[in-house]
Design an enzyme around this catalytic site. Structure first.
Site: not given
Ligand code: GDP
Ligand code: MN
Length: 379
Positions: A102, A190
């Protein structure tokens, strides 16, 4: 402002981030065609909607033959994910995933700086990771005046990877992500997951970006991607007319001049047991044109059953406002109950002008709130 994954991936590609070239499709046949054009044998079909959690909702599926593509594409196209109907999908080459990570950059209010977040526990369960094991998420504050320095990018890379060859790929990746984030005035960039493939390559297989609405004026390439929801469309219309408008979901539509008066009007409706449909401040003057625009806005909300107009006549005199209202309602056709309260300069004169019209004339604030709720209850 949100954009779709395929749009975010285009920005990624421009900034040298490792993304495949997916094909956007609107029909099952287009998906099958894309499958053959990619020629990779295995593809992923991905719903394009303005919400996350697509994987968990069944909106991301692997397919390894024409039949499978047909099947998953027809399952995903038309499905609803968190209230969003899927009208587009991406067809992209499937990647051999070794591990999922992530990475994101967002604006951190506490440090008043861009903040990079990183985790070795990337993938579809990141929300759970953040909640239950927040220590698995690393945070790096970036000084916006200096930007992301090499040493910071390296430190970030070592938080995720032990292998030097992978760290080497990650450093320019992170710096480019930061550059994209800053140059486009994003509020979030992201990658979840950033994957390490079995072949040892880093790849962004998902991309999410949101942008600062207040900076859209200097990014026409971003602004043109805007797909407002029905509520946002109303707010945009209001803005273009110089009104402040917020939909509140109730059934008494309010038209008020002045933000403070608008707040007080909503309180008054609540006090008498009603539900305001909106906050609407039409601003200073109240010429007929403005009233017509505001009425169009209110009546475009199907929940609105009663309208309450609360006008304070300061420099604009109430008799002029009354004339304006009467003029405006010559072109507005509605049998909705409309309560009007005028106060301020020449209020009595204004009220007299409205007397034998189809308006319900109120005197005080309380009277107006009471009459509006009563009209609602009598429907
Ligand atoms: P999200 O659920 O909306 O965040 O959608 P993602 O694009 O992140 O996809 C969800 C999950 O699907 C990922 O975490 C991966 O596990 C899986 N996935 C997506 N693309 C591929 C791919 O090319 N190959 C494989 N094997 N899995 C994929
Ligand atoms: Mn994702």
């Amino acid at each position: 402002m949100k954009v779709h994954e395929y749009q975010a991936k285009e920005f990624f590609a421009h900034y040298g981030l490792p993304v495949d070239s997916p094909i956007l499709c609107r029909t099952v046949d287009e998906c099958v065609d894309a499958y053959h054009r990619l020629g990779s044998g295995r593809v992923v079909v991905k719903a394009q909607v303005h919400t996350g959690g697509r994987g968990k909702a069944g909106g991301v599926k692997l397919a390894a033959s024409e039949e499978e593509v047909r099947k998953v594409a027809s399952d995903i196209l038309g499905m609803t994910i968190k209230g969003y109907v899927v009208d587009r999908v991406l067809v992209t080459e499937a990647v051999n995933i070794d591990k999922e990570y992530y990475v994101s950059i967002l604006i951190d209010r506490k440090s008043k700086s861009p903040l990079m977040m990183l985790s070795r526990a990337g993938g579809m369960d990141i929300e759970q990771v953040a909640k239950e094991t927040p220590e698995k998420i690393e945070k790096i504050v970036i000084d916006p005046l200096i930007g992301m320095a090499d040493f910071q990018a390296r430190a970030a890379a070592y938080k995720l990877f032990d292998d030097k060859a992978v760290v080497k790929q990650a450093i320019p990746l992170f710096k480019n992500l930061y550059r994209l984030f800053m140059e486009k005035d994003a509020s979030l960039a992201e990658i979840n997951p950033l994957v390490l493939t079995k072949e040892g390559q880093l790849k962004a297989i998902d991309a999410k970006m949101t942008f600062d609405n207040n900076a859209l004026y200097r990014h026409p390439d971003v602004a043109e991607l805007n797909e407002p929801t029905e509520d946002e469309k109303k707010e945009l219309y209001a803005k273009s007319k110089g009104f402040s408008y917020v939909n509140l979901g109730g059934n008494i539509g309010c038209m008020v001049n002045g933000a403070g008066l608008a707040m007080a009007t909503m309180d008054m409706i609540k006090l008498y047991g009603g539900n305001p449909a909106n906050f609407l401040d039409i601003g200073g003057s109240s010429n007929p044109e403005k009233i017509v625009d505001a009425m169009n806005l209110l009546m475009s909300d199907q929940h609105v059953k009663v309208i309450l107009i609360n006008i304070f006549g300061g420099i604009t005199r109430c008799d002029d406002v009354a004339k304006g209202l009467l003029e405006a309602f010559k072109s507005i056709k509605t049998d909705m109950p409309i309560v009007i309260r005028l106060t301020g300069t020449n209020a009595e004169e204004g009220r007299r002008l409205l007397q034998n019209s189809h308006f319900i004339v109120a005197t005080t604030m309380a009277d107006a709130g009471h009459k509006a709720v009563e009209a609602m209850n009598n429907l």
